[in-house]
Design a protein around this motif. Structure first.
Motif, short mmCIF file in Angstrom:
data_model
loop_
_atom_site.label_atom_id
_atom_site.label_comp_id
_atom_site.label_asym_id
_atom_site.label_seq_id
_atom_site.Cartn_x
_atom_site.Cartn_y
_atom_site.Cartn_z
N CYS A 88 -1.56 3.35 37.35
CA CYS A 88 -1.45 4.68 36.74
C CYS A 88 -1.21 4.49 35.25
CB CYS A 88 -0.31 5.48 37.37
SG CYS A 88 -0.10 7.12 36.62
N PRO A 89 -2.06 5.03 34.39
CA PRO A 89 -1.85 4.87 32.93
C PRO A 89 -0.63 5.68 32.46
CG PRO A 89 -3.64 6.39 33.35
CD PRO A 89 -3.25 5.83 34.68
N GLU A 90 -0.08 5.24 31.34
CA GLU A 90 1.07 5.94 30.77
C GLU A 90 0.56 7.14 29.96
OE1 GLU A 90 4.22 5.24 31.38
OE2 GLU A 90 3.59 3.61 32.72
N VAL A 91 0.40 8.25 30.65
CA VAL A 91 -0.10 9.45 30.00
C VAL A 91 0.77 10.64 30.34
CG1 VAL A 91 -2.50 8.66 29.93
CG2 VAL A 91 -1.69 9.92 31.92
N MET A 92 0.64 11.67 29.52
CA MET A 92 1.35 12.92 29.73
C MET A 92 0.33 13.98 30.15
SD MET A 92 4.53 12.24 28.84
CE MET A 92 5.35 13.78 28.42
N ILE A 93 0.72 14.83 31.14
CA ILE A 93 -0.13 15.93 31.57
C ILE A 93 0.67 17.21 31.55
CG2 ILE A 93 -1.71 14.53 32.94
CD1 ILE A 93 -0.13 15.37 35.41
N LYS A 94 -0.01 18.34 31.32
CA LYS A 94 0.65 19.64 31.29
C LYS A 94 0.29 20.39 32.56
CE LYS A 94 1.61 23.45 28.11
NZ LYS A 94 1.31 24.03 26.79
N VAL A 95 1.25 20.44 33.52
CA VAL A 95 0.97 21.02 34.83
C VAL A 95 2.20 21.76 35.34
CG1 VAL A 95 -0.71 19.25 35.49
CG2 VAL A 95 1.71 18.87 35.96
N ASP A 96 1.95 22.57 36.40
CA ASP A 96 3.03 23.16 37.18
C ASP A 96 3.37 22.14 38.27
OD1 ASP A 96 4.29 24.55 39.42
OD2 ASP A 96 3.88 26.39 38.29
N THR A 97 4.59 21.58 38.26
CA THR A 97 4.96 20.49 39.15
C THR A 97 4.77 20.85 40.61
OG1 THR A 97 6.57 19.72 37.53
CG2 THR A 97 6.81 18.91 39.78
N MET A 98 5.25 22.03 41.00
CA MET A 98 5.18 22.43 42.41
C MET A 98 3.72 22.55 42.85
SD MET A 98 6.91 25.68 44.33
CE MET A 98 5.78 26.87 43.62
N ARG A 99 2.86 23.15 41.99
CA ARG A 99 1.46 23.33 42.37
C ARG A 99 0.72 22.00 42.43
NH1 ARG A 99 2.49 27.79 44.80
NH2 ARG A 99 3.30 29.43 43.41
N LEU A 100 1.05 21.07 41.51
CA LEU A 100 0.41 19.77 41.56
C LEU A 100 0.82 19.02 42.82
CD1 LEU A 100 -1.42 17.73 40.11
CD2 LEU A 100 0.63 16.78 39.05
N GLN A 101 2.11 19.12 43.20
CA GLN A 101 2.55 18.48 44.43
C GLN A 101 1.85 19.09 45.65
OE1 GLN A 101 4.33 15.77 44.83
NE2 GLN A 101 4.70 15.53 42.63
N GLN A 102 1.58 20.38 45.59
CA GLN A 102 0.87 21.04 46.69
C GLN A 102 -0.54 20.46 46.82
OE1 GLN A 102 0.90 25.29 46.37
NE2 GLN A 102 -0.37 25.62 48.18
N VAL A 103 -1.24 20.22 45.69
CA VAL A 103 -2.57 19.63 45.71
C VAL A 103 -2.52 18.21 46.27
CG1 VAL A 103 -4.51 18.86 44.29
CG2 VAL A 103 -3.43 21.05 43.81
N LEU A 104 -1.55 17.41 45.77
CA LEU A 104 -1.44 16.03 46.23
C LEU A 104 -1.13 15.97 47.72
CD1 LEU A 104 0.47 14.51 43.18
CD2 LEU A 104 -1.84 13.90 43.92
N SER A 105 -0.26 16.88 48.20
CA SER A 105 0.07 16.91 49.63
C SER A 105 -1.15 17.24 50.46
CB SER A 105 1.18 17.94 49.88
OG SER A 105 2.38 17.52 49.28
N ASN A 106 -1.98 18.23 49.99
CA ASN A 106 -3.21 18.57 50.71
C ASN A 106 -4.13 17.37 50.83
OD1 ASN A 106 -3.07 21.26 51.56
ND2 ASN A 106 -3.42 22.00 49.48
N LEU A 107 -4.34 16.64 49.70
CA LEU A 107 -5.25 15.51 49.71
C LEU A 107 -4.71 14.36 50.55
CD1 LEU A 107 -6.45 15.42 45.96
CD2 LEU A 107 -7.50 16.57 47.92
N LEU A 108 -3.39 14.07 50.43
CA LEU A 108 -2.79 12.96 51.18
C LEU A 108 -2.72 13.27 52.67
CD1 LEU A 108 0.04 11.96 48.67
CD2 LEU A 108 -1.98 10.60 49.26
N SER A 109 -2.39 14.52 53.03
CA SER A 109 -2.30 14.87 54.45
C SER A 109 -3.68 14.84 55.10
CB SER A 109 -1.66 16.23 54.62
OG SER A 109 -2.45 17.25 54.01
N ASN A 110 -4.71 15.31 54.38
CA ASN A 110 -6.07 15.22 54.92
C ASN A 110 -6.47 13.78 55.14
OD1 ASN A 110 -6.54 17.95 55.04
ND2 ASN A 110 -7.66 18.07 53.11
N ALA A 111 -6.15 12.91 54.16
CA ALA A 111 -6.49 11.49 54.30
C ALA A 111 -5.78 10.87 55.48
CB ALA A 111 -6.13 10.76 53.00
N ALA A 112 -4.53 11.27 55.70
CA ALA A 112 -3.76 10.72 56.83
C ALA A 112 -4.36 11.16 58.15
CB ALA A 112 -2.30 11.16 56.72
N LYS A 113 -4.76 12.43 58.24
CA LYS A 113 -5.31 12.95 59.49
C LYS A 113 -6.60 12.25 59.89
CE LYS A 113 -5.24 17.33 58.31
NZ LYS A 113 -5.45 18.80 58.41
#
Length: 796
Positions: free
Chosen positions: A670-695
């Motif tokens: 992971c590169p050392e970069v800064m991003i401007k995001v809503d933390t909760m919404r980004l976690q929601q996206v990551l959870s969707n992608l990770l849970s789909n991959a797990a299933k």
């Protein structure tokens, strides 16, 4: 006192006469300096000038005793001289009120005495003066005055001779240029027939340089003796006197007042002969004395070659080349027709009748009057003739021809046409078919339920079908593209925000873009029509862009149904959420043993009910989220923060879910970069992608999560699994609502089908984009990209 101002017309004529002599601002010439020397010597003055006056100065063609080339006219003594007749004399300028304060008197050259004789043209205009000047008072004697006047007349004669000499030089140069550039061979001879000059064409034609021709007898050098003898005998019989076989053969007709052009075969330097058309003209001086002759020889070999070449070219031209002579008396004819007349009219050039009759009879009877009228109109106005008409060919049957000709008026009042007739039957057939196809296309466009609008490369609207006219309540008008949005009431998808010209799909396509399913609205009389726009640039056969076209599909009804569905789902979801929350919580308490030990026969049933209530709660949460996103009611609290901790948090949060499927999560680079995001919404996206991959990952596999910087100022976050991959049939709708690869009742994996649709909306609301790469049977890699900045460049 200043001199009186002459009348403007007289002064303008005088200035024109001065310019005619072309002497102003010319270099010094000794012939004029002799006159100023004589004037100074005769009048015993230290200064003598030949002065010419234009509109603002006096300029000295010759000067003695004075260093300047010119002085202002308004202080000159010579101005007074040219306004009078005869010699103008000032005995003492310092005592003369007209000149006492003149700077030429009060300062150098300290003029005291002045006498000037006008330089008068034959038509009476005074161009300037011959003047003498002294620095002490005095007067000229009568002899000096007479000498000054005579000298001024001689200077004027010198002006005339100089002008005449220039004119002769110009004429000689022009004559030489004409000789050098003439297409015919030109030979200049003396009166006795000896060559004195030859132009370059003569050198090329006969093979001799001019130096080998000058001084030679023309007839001895270039004319065959036997041809001269035959012509001399003929002329002797015609004129009734003996003509010697020499130069007299060429000049005898001129003596009799006849000018003739005759074909000869002259001798070439290489021993061959040259066919020429010969003309002889006498040269007389201004006293009508014979000075010599000009002999011009036109190269007939070149003409014969050109005629042969023309015939060869005409044979290659598809169609008939012709010359047609239209005479006022009706006796028209064809001076020339090519062999192509057989192709067009079915007659041979050898059998061609001199009149227009046989050709005219081949024209279709219904077209004859129109052809005749068009020829008469073009002959009257001398404008190019162009007409398509039908011919009844004896072998081909009915054919279409295109006739073009340019008319030239002749001296006898007739009109000579140069033209071409070509068979255009194939083109006309193709044109008829194209017209039929265009009519069919027009009818199809008018019958379409979609609106179709097109423009040319300059932005002029060229197509506006029936649906477009109905939807806009307007037809196509010639207005600048900048006025399209306002004139045609074009809005964004919300139906409230007006479009700018750069956002209009047709204009974007005109700039080279391809637009697909761009949602917009047309507002007519307060009614909003929602449409999807697909636009493309149009190109001509040469690859140049010829315009653009947009097709608009009405989705107003679909939008209304979507709104009704969304309202229904939102209402049902809200109504179900409260009781379902209570049910889920209650079942959780019971299953957790809070209410006491559960009988064995009820434990499995309660666990199933608890799991399904949680799945139903997740579905309702997703439905509410998607509703908020589409309604624009979901709040985003964007905050700039480092990326890596967010990925680490996602791994921790989803590891338990992965364990339930017996797969592991691995966080890579992971590169050392800064991003401007809503933390909760980004976690929601990551959870969707990770849970789909797990299933969808096989037991024991590892799911990879990593990030990489892109070269365009974005960072890409990727999740890769080793599952079955994405099938081709499912790729187009994978990010759509309720989309699932296996939508059957017996599918192995659960889910609402909303997770990827929500993820797409969330990422795009944070100025990013989402996508995937996959091959069936080889797993899938889902990714999203977000704008980023290096950690060191991020603001504190």
């Amino acid at each position: 006192m200043p001199p009186s101002v002459p009348s403007p017309p007289r002064e303008l004529s005088r200035l024109a006469a001065l310019l005619r002599y072309e002497i102003l601002d010319t270099p010094d010439e000794s012939a004029f300096d002799d006159f100023t020397q004589l004037a100074s010597h005769i009048c015993q003055t230290p200064i003598a000038l030949i002065s010419l006056l234009d509109d603002h100065r006096q300029w000295f063609k010759s000067r003695l005793g004075l260093d300047v080339n010119e002085t202002p006219r308004d202080i000159s003594f010579c101005t007074h001289t040219i306004e009078g007749q005869g010699i103008f004399e000032v005995a003492d300028a310092s005592r003369d009120p007209r000149f006492s304060d003149n700077p030429l008197v009060t300062a150098a050259p300290n003029v005291r005495f002045y006498a000037g004789a006008p330089l008068t043209t034959p038509d009476g205009y005074n161009l300037g003066t011959l003047c003498v000047i002294d620095r002490k008072p005095r007067r000229l004697s009568a002899k000096q005055r007479d000498a000054l006047a005579r000298l001024s007349r001689q200077i004027m004669r010198l002006f005339e001779e100089r002008l005449q000499s220039h004119r002769y030089a110009e004429q000689a140069a022009m004559q030489q240029a004409l000789l050098n550039s003439a297409a015919s061979a030109m030979l200049v001879t003396s009166a006795d027939g000896r060559i004195s000059g030859a132009n370059p064409t003569a050198e090329r034609l006969f093979g001799y340089p001019e130096s080998m021709l000058v001084g030679q007898s023309l007839t001895d050098k270039l004319f065959p003796p036997d041809a001269l003898a035959r012509r001399a005998k003929i002329l002797s019989n015609e004129l009734g006197e003996t003509v010697e076989p020499g130069f007299g053969v060429l000049t005898a007709p001129l003596i009799e007042g006849r000018r003739e052009m005759r074909e000869w075969r002259l001798l070439h330097r290489n021993g061959g002969n040259v066919p020429v058309l010969l003309n002889v003209s006498a040269i007389h001086d201004e006293r009508e004395l014979l000075r010599g002759y000009v002999v011009s020889a036109y190269d007939l070999a070149h003409q014969e070659h050109l005629q042969l070449r023309l015939q060869q070219i005409a044979a290659q031209v598809p169609g008939m080349l012709f010359q047609f002579c239209w005479r006022p008396d009706g006796n028209s004819s064809f001076p020339y027709v090519s062999e192509g007349v057989e192709e067009i009219y079915g007659v041979s050039a050898a059998d061609m009748d001199p009149s227009i009759g046989p050709i005219y009879n081949k024209i279709h009877p219904d077209d004859r009057q129109r052809v005749l009228q068009s020829i008469r109109q073009a002959a009257t106005t001398l404008t190019p003739w162009h007409l398509e008409h039908r011919i009844e060919h004896p072998r081909k049957g009915l054919i279409w021809v295109e006739a073009r000709a340019t008319p030239l008026r002749q001296a006898d009042g007739s009109v000579l046409w140069h033209g071409l007739v070509t068979d255009v039957s194939e083109r006309k057939a193709a044109q008829f078919e194209l017209d039929k196809q265009q009519e069919m296309n027009r009818r199809l466009l008018e019958a379409l339920s979609e609106a179709v609008v097109a423009c040319d490369a300059e932005g002029n609207l060229t197509l506006f079908n029936r649906a477009a006219r109905v939807w806009h309540g307007l037809d196509a008008h010639t207005i600048p593209p900048a006025q399209w949005p306002e004139y045609y009431r074009l809005f964004h998808a919300d139906g409230e925000t007006p479009m700018t010209v750069d956002e209009v799909p047709l204009m974007r396509a005109l700039r080279g873009e391809r637009i697909r399913n761009a949602e917009m609205a047309i507002v007519t009389n307060g009614t909003v029509r929602h449409v999807l726009a697909n636009a493309d640039p149009m190109y001509a056969s040469n690859g140049q862009q010829s315009g653009a076209v947009v097709v608009l599909h009405d989705i107003t009804e679909r939008k209304q149904i979507e709104i009704m569905q969304r309202d229904f789902v939102s209402t049902v979801s809200h109504e179900l959420r409260t009781p379902l929350t209570s049910i889920t919580a209650s079942l959780g308490l019971i299953c957790g043993g809070v209410m006491g030990e559960i009988p064995a026969e009820l434990e499995e049933l309660l666990d199933i009910a608890h799991q399904n209530s949680k799945r139903l709660s997740a579905l309702i949460d997703d439905l509410l989220d998607i509703d908020k996103l589409y309604a624009g009611k979901m709040r985003f609290e964007l905050e700039e923060q480092p990326l890596r901790p967010l990925l680490e948090q996602a791994v921790r949060s989803n590891q338990g879910y992965a364990d339930s499927y017996q797969v592991s999560l691995l966080l890579g680079d992971c590169p050392e970069v800064m991003i401007k995001v809503d933390t909760m919404r980004l976690q929601q996206v990551l959870s969707n992608l990770l849970s789909n991959a797990a299933k969808f990952s096989p037991t024991g596999e590892t799911i990879e999560l990593w990030a990489e910087a892109r070269g365009d100022g974005h960072v890409r976050v990727s999740v890769r699994d080793k599952g079955p991959g994405i099938s081709e049939a499912f790729r187009e709708r994978i990010f759509s609502k309720f989309a699932q690869a296996d939508s059957s009742d017996t599918r192995q994996q659960g889910g609402t089908g909303l997770g990827l649709a929500i993820s797409k909306e969330l990422i795009e609301h944070m100025d990013g984009r989402i996508g995937f790469d996959s091959s069936p049977g080889a797993g899938a890699c889902f990714w999203f990209e977000l704008p980023c900045a290096p950690v060191e460049a991020a603001p504190a």
